[in-house]
Design an enzyme around this catalytic site. Structure first.
Site, PDB file in Angstrom:
ATOM      1  N   HIS A 140       0.993  -1.225  -0.114  1.00  0.00           N
ATOM      2  CA  HIS A 140      -0.070  -0.170   0.203  1.00  0.00           C
ATOM      3  C   HIS A 140       0.673   1.169  -0.142  1.00  0.00           C
ATOM      4  O   HIS A 140       2.045   1.201   0.879  1.00  0.00           O
ATOM      5  CB  HIS A 140      -0.780   0.061   0.838  1.00  0.00           C
ATOM      6  N   LYS A 161      -0.704  11.011   0.880  1.00  0.00           N
ATOM      7  CA  LYS A 161       0.031  10.037  -0.257  1.00  0.00           C
ATOM      8  C   LYS A 161      -0.144  10.672  -1.038  1.00  0.00           C
ATOM      9  O   LYS A 161       0.306  10.959  -2.634  1.00  0.00           O
ATOM     10  CB  LYS A 161      -0.150   8.394  -0.310  1.00  0.00           C
ATOM     11  N   ASP A 179      -2.442   4.088  -4.766  1.00  0.00           N
ATOM     12  CA  ASP A 179      -2.268   2.905  -3.674  1.00  0.00           C
ATOM     13  C   ASP A 179      -2.588   1.449  -3.797  1.00  0.00           C
ATOM     14  O   ASP A 179      -1.982   1.284  -2.477  1.00  0.00           O
ATOM     15  CB  ASP A 179      -3.919   2.852  -4.694  1.00  0.00           C
ATOM     16  N   ARG A 245      16.259  14.496  14.309  1.00  0.00           N
ATOM     17  CA  ARG A 245      16.328  15.678  13.590  1.00  0.00           C
ATOM     18  C   ARG A 245      17.871  16.143  12.998  1.00  0.00           C
ATOM     19  O   ARG A 245      17.769  17.657  11.966  1.00  0.00           O
ATOM     20  CB  ARG A 245      16.155  17.150  14.514  1.00  0.00           C
TER      21      ARG A 245
END
Length: 313
Positions: A140, A161, A179, A245
């Site tokens: 997916h 997405k 998808d 980060r």
């Protein structure tokens, strides 16, 4: 995953020449990606002869048969022409021996050819069959080609997405699948992703529906498949979760037996995910070329701390 590939499809997809046996192209199939180049078989030794493989003849094999008598050639070719042999394949546009054509016709085996060199033809056919016969899994996500890198965008349903992929397409990148992404392992280091035929070139945008990317943006906005180089996982922002980060944490996700680099991008209102993913792909390419901004920063920081320590002393 296909269990077999017909010779008709092989001829069509690889643009091969048909010397004989055109009527048998549909019925003849191959189930293995391995190719056999006859060696000892041409001398009459047929123990362990891999009859179920495509038999590839190059300059060496064809010239060797020219040293035989016509009777010897016919006898050898008849023994090689098993009913389960997919085809005889000849490289360099070489002329197949008459005895090969006769034996192949008797057994209903196609004789095919190509103008490619033997090594290139062998690699082309092997790679093609590897892709067609490989086990496939569905994942997916959305697969996009960004600056030549296959980036698989994953995340929970509704995280954005498809909308991100649409923005990437508008920025000049290419859509492979939305998808559902069908993936297969091409070799020890490469995983390839593609769209199911029914979903090819389509993108689903909530509130708009299904759009055809190729019709809206042109043929340059889509690709049939690509190797997956990077996984970008979109995750809803959480204050309780610590995010990398500096980019020093390296994650990998296994797809079949191949570890694929993975980064997690927190999703928050106001963040332009398309640009972030685009930069992530550029940064990944820079790292693969030997430049790592994080390591450079850490090295400079270490020098600064060391310099300050010396000044204090």
């Amino acid at each position: 995953m296909a269990d077999s590939v017909s010779m008709e499809r092989l001829v069509t997809d690889l643009k091969l020449q048909v010397y004989s046996g055109e009527a048998h192209l549909k019925e003849k199939i191959v189930t293995l990606s391995d190719i056999s180049r006859p060696g000892l078989e041409l001398t009459g030794y047929f123990n362990y002869y891999p009859y179920e493989r495509i038999q590839l003849f190059g300059m060496t094999e064809v010239s060797f048969t020219q040293n035989m008598t016509a009777e010897e050639r016919l006898m050898i070719m008849r023994r090689m022409a098993s009913e389960n042999t997919p085809c005889f394949l000849i490289s360099r546009s070489l002329e197949p021996p008459k005895e090969m054509l006769q034996a192949a016709e008797e057994s209903g085996i196609p004789v095919l050819g190509s103008n490619l060199s033997t090594t290139r033809l062998s690699s082309l056919v092997t790679d093609y069959l590897d892709g067609q016969l490989a086990e496939r899994r569905s994942m997916h996500g959305v697969l996009v080609d960004i600056y030549g890198l296959g980036v698989l965008i994953t995340g929970d349903s509704g995280v954005g997405k498809s909308e991100t992929a649409l923005e990437l397409v508008k920025r000049g990148h290419r859509l492979i699948a939305d998808d559902r992404v069908d993936v297969y392992q091409q070799d020890e280091r490469t995983v390839v992703g593609e769209a199911p035929m029914i979903l090819r070139h389509l993108l689903e945008i909530r509130g708009i529906g299904i759009i055809d990317v190729m019709n809206l943006f042109g043929a340059g906005a889509v690709r049939a498949d690509t190797s997956i180089s990077l996984i970008v996982h979109l995750q809803n922002w959480s204050q309780d979760k610590k995010y990398d980060r500096l980019g020093s944490d390296t994650e990998e996700q296994m797809i079949f037996d191949v570890p694929v680099p993975k980064i997690t991008v927190p999703v928050k209102v106001g963040r332009n995910l398309a640009i972030i993913i685009e930069v992530a792909a550029m940064n990944f390419r820079a790292k693969s070329m030997g430049y790592d901004a994080t390591k450079t920063f850490e090295a400079n920081l270490g020098k600064l701390i060391e310099s300050n320590s010396d000044d204090e002393n």
